[in-house]
Write a protein that holds these residues in place. Structure first.
Motif, short mmCIF file in Angstrom:
data_model
loop_
_atom_site.label_atom_id
_atom_site.label_comp_id
_atom_site.label_asym_id
_atom_site.label_seq_id
_atom_site.Cartn_x
_atom_site.Cartn_y
_atom_site.Cartn_z
N THR A 38 5.23 -12.02 -5.96
CA THR A 38 4.17 -11.55 -6.50
C THR A 38 3.07 -11.00 -5.38
O THR A 38 1.85 -10.75 -5.58
CB THR A 38 3.48 -12.59 -7.57
OG1 THR A 38 3.35 -13.85 -6.79
CG2 THR A 38 4.18 -12.84 -8.79
N GLN A 39 3.26 -11.99 -4.29
CA GLN A 39 2.27 -11.42 -3.16
C GLN A 39 3.12 -11.15 -1.82
O GLN A 39 4.08 -11.85 -1.61
CB GLN A 39 1.45 -12.72 -3.07
CG GLN A 39 0.36 -12.69 -1.88
CD GLN A 39 -0.58 -13.73 -1.70
OE1 GLN A 39 -0.32 -14.76 -2.35
NE2 GLN A 39 -1.60 -13.51 -1.02
N ALA A 40 2.67 -10.20 -1.26
CA ALA A 40 3.42 -9.60 0.09
C ALA A 40 3.61 -11.11 1.21
O ALA A 40 2.75 -11.83 1.09
CB ALA A 40 2.61 -8.51 0.66
N GLN A 91 7.06 -6.33 0.27
CA GLN A 91 5.77 -6.07 -0.70
C GLN A 91 6.24 -6.73 -1.96
O GLN A 91 7.53 -6.90 -2.26
CB GLN A 91 5.36 -4.64 -0.91
CG GLN A 91 5.06 -3.95 0.46
CD GLN A 91 3.69 -4.25 0.79
OE1 GLN A 91 2.97 -4.85 0.17
NE2 GLN A 91 3.07 -3.51 1.70
N PRO A 92 5.36 -7.06 -2.99
CA PRO A 92 5.59 -7.38 -4.00
C PRO A 92 6.27 -6.52 -4.93
O PRO A 92 6.39 -5.18 -4.79
CB PRO A 92 4.14 -7.68 -4.80
CG PRO A 92 3.12 -7.69 -3.60
CD PRO A 92 3.87 -6.91 -2.48
N ASP A 132 -2.11 -9.61 8.07
CA ASP A 132 -2.08 -10.52 7.14
C ASP A 132 -1.33 -9.87 5.83
O ASP A 132 -1.75 -8.70 5.25
CB ASP A 132 -3.53 -10.75 6.72
CG ASP A 132 -3.70 -11.43 5.30
OD1 ASP A 132 -2.91 -12.12 4.89
OD2 ASP A 132 -4.88 -11.60 5.03
N ALA A 134 -1.16 -10.36 2.68
CA ALA A 134 -2.10 -10.16 1.35
C ALA A 134 -2.85 -9.02 1.50
O ALA A 134 -2.98 -8.45 0.41
CB ALA A 134 -2.66 -11.62 1.30
N THR A 135 -3.31 -8.70 2.57
CA THR A 135 -4.10 -7.34 2.71
C THR A 135 -3.72 -6.39 3.37
O THR A 135 -4.57 -5.26 3.26
CB THR A 135 -5.50 -8.05 3.54
OG1 THR A 135 -5.27 -8.39 4.64
CG2 THR A 135 -6.24 -9.13 2.45
N ASN A 136 -2.55 -6.64 4.01
CA ASN A 136 -1.83 -5.48 4.72
C ASN A 136 -2.81 -4.94 5.86
O ASN A 136 -2.79 -3.85 6.33
CB ASN A 136 -1.40 -4.27 3.91
CG ASN A 136 -0.30 -3.40 4.50
OD1 ASN A 136 0.33 -3.90 5.29
ND2 ASN A 136 -0.31 -2.21 4.16
#
Length: 394
Positions: A38-40, A91-92, A132, A134-136
Motif C-alpha cells: 500500500t506504500q512504496a 511501488q504500491p 523517500d 513515500a513521496t518519490n
C-alpha cells in the motif's frame, strides 16, 4: 476387483491432476496479480544475496502475499540466477512478476542513497541524498564543498556501501577546464584525462557513474551527448541565421548561456547578437572578454577594467569583428536551441535591470537610459553593502 481398483486409481489421479492444475493456475494468478503493498518501499538487495532472502524481505515488508510463490515464479521464469544487487523502488500494487523483472533486468538502482557531484560555475559540491519512497523525492542528508569543507563522516560511510549510486551533475555554462578539474577530484573514478576537451564540446547534464569508471570515458560520454544536441539544433536552425557552421552555432549558444540565467530571455538575448551580426556590429559582450583573460580556468571574481575592455585578445568582442574563435563555455540544450531559433526582435542592446534579467533596447538613447537606471541600482546596492559591513551585517 482389479478393474474396480484401477477405476478408482484413474479417478484419484484425475482428481489429483485437476487439483494440481488448479493450484498452478491459482499460483500463477497470485504471481501476476496486483500486489498487497500500500506504500512504496526501497528494496535493498545486498551483494551475494539470493532470491530466498529477497522473498523473505518482501514478505516481511508486505510487498508479496507469499514468499514461496515469489520464488517458484522466479524459478519458473529462469530469472533466479539473474538477481542483481542494488536498491530498487517498489511501488504500491506492484505484482510479484513485476518485482522479479525489476530486480533482475538491468541492475541499476532506482532508489536508496545517492552521491551527487555537482559541477557548478562557482564551485564543486558533493551532496548525499536519499530517496523517500513515500513521496518519490530525494531528501538531502548532507552537502559540502571538497575544496573548503571537512569531509563529513556520513559521506565516508555512504561511499563505502555497495548499493550507493553515484552521479555527476554538470551545470550549464561551466568550462571544459572546470569539468576536467572536477573529475580529477572525484575519488570513485579511475584513469587520467590525457587532453582537455575542446571548449563547448561537453553536454551539461546528469550522468550516472559507477566506482572504477574511467574519467576519459566519462568525458567521451559527455562529448557524444553534446554532439547529438548540436546536431539537432543545427538541423532545426532558422534558414537565415548569419552563421555558417555548427561550430558557429555552438559559439553563439555559449555566449547566450553566459549572458543570461533567465530561461525566458535566452531567445531574446540570442536575437540581439543575431541582429548585431546581421548589421555588421561588434557583439561587445563582457563574458567573451572575461574568457580572454581566464581562458576558462576559473572565474574572474571581479569586475572588468576599462583597460581589459580595450585590450585585444581573440575573444574580446569589443575589439574583434563577429564571433570569437571558440565557444566560451559548455552551453546546454536550451541555449543551443535559442541560438538556432532566436526571437524576431528589433533589439540590438541590453543591460541588467536589477531583477536578474535584462532591459532591452532598439536605440542607443534608450539603451543609455537603461544603463543609467542600472548604475543607480548598482550604487544603491554598493551603499547598502557598505552599511551592512560597517554594522557587522545586522
Amino acid at each position: 476387483m482389479w478393474r474396480h481398483i484401477a477405476s478408482n486409481a484413474v479417478t484419484f489421479l484425475s482428481v489429483l491432476l485437476f487439483l494440481v492444475g488448479g493450484v498452478i493456475l491459482w499460483g500463477k494468478g497470485q504471481y501476476q496479480a496486483e500486489g498487497p503493498l500500500t506504500q512504496a518501499i526501497c528494496l535493498q538487495v545486498e551483494r551475494g544475496s539470493n532470491m530466498r532472502k529477497v522473498s523473505r524481505s518482501l514478505a516481511e515488508q508486505g510487498a508479496v502475499s507469499s514468499a514461496a510463490i515469489f520464488r517458484i515464479g522466479s524459478d519458473y521464469q529462469e530469472k533466479t540466477s539473474q538477481l542483481k544487487a542494488g536498491s530498487f523502488l517498489v511501488q504500491p500494487g506492484t505484482s510479484m512478476a513485476e518485482i522479479v523483472d525489476v530486480i533482475t533486468k538491468g541492475g541499476a538502482s532506482t532508489c536508496g542513497t545517492e552521491v551527487v557531484y555537482r559541477i557548478g560555475i562557482n564551485r564543486v559540491s558533493v551532496q548525499v541524498r536519499e530517496l523517500d519512497p513515500a513521496t518519490n523525492r530525494f531528501v538531502e542528508r548532507v552537502e559540502f564543498s571538497p575544496a573548503t569543507d571537512e569531509v563529513p563522516e556520513l559521506f565516508t560511510q555512504t561511499t563505502s556501501k555497495g548499493d550507493t549510486r553515484f552521479r555527476i551533475a554538470m551545470a550549464e555554462g561551466v568550462t571544459s577546464w572546470q569539468v576536467v578539474e572536477a573529475l580529477k577530484g572525484i575519488e570513485v573514478l579511475d584513469g587520467e584525462i590525457a587532453k582537455q576537451p575542446p571548449e563547448g564540446s561537453l553536454a551539461p547534464d546528469s550522468y550516472e557513474v559507477r566506482p572504477g569508471d574511467d574519467r576519459a570515458e566519462v568525458i567521451a560520454q559527455m562529448q557524444e551527448a553534446q554532439e547529438l544536441l548540436v546536431s539537432a539544433a543545427w538541423e532545426a536552425r532558422d534558414p537565415d541565421l548569419p552563421i555558417e557552421t555548427p561550430e558557429d552555432l555552438l559559439i553563439l549558444a555559449s555566449i547566450v548561456e553566459k549572458e543570461t540565467g533567465v530561461p525566458e530571455e535566452r531567445r531574446q538575448v540570442a536575437s540581439v547578437f543575431v541582429n548585431r551580426l546581421n548589421q555588421g556590429m561588434r557583439l561587445q559582450t563582457d563574458p567573451t572578454v572575461i574568457y580572454g583573460i581566464t581562458k576558462g580556468q576559473g572565474i574572474l571574481g571581479r569586475g572588468l577594467r576599462r583597460s581589459e575592455l580595450r585590450k585585444a585578445t581573440p575573444w574580446n568582442t569589443y575589439v574583434i569583428e563577429g564571433l570569437p574563435p571558440t565557444p566560451i563555455a559548455n552551453p546546454g540544450r536550451a541555449s543551443l536551441m535559442a541560438a538556432a531559433q532566436p526571437d524576431e526582435s528589433p533589439f540590438i542592446f541590453f543591460v541588467a535591470d536589477g531583477t536578474g534579467g535584462h532591459a532591452f533596447a532598439e536605440t542607443l538613447d534608450e539603451h543609455n537610459r537603461n544603463v543609467a537606471k542600472w548604475r543607480v541600482i548598482e550604487a544603491e546596492r554598493g551603499a547598502a553593502a557598505a552599511g551592512n559591513a560597517s554594522t557587522g551585517g545586522d
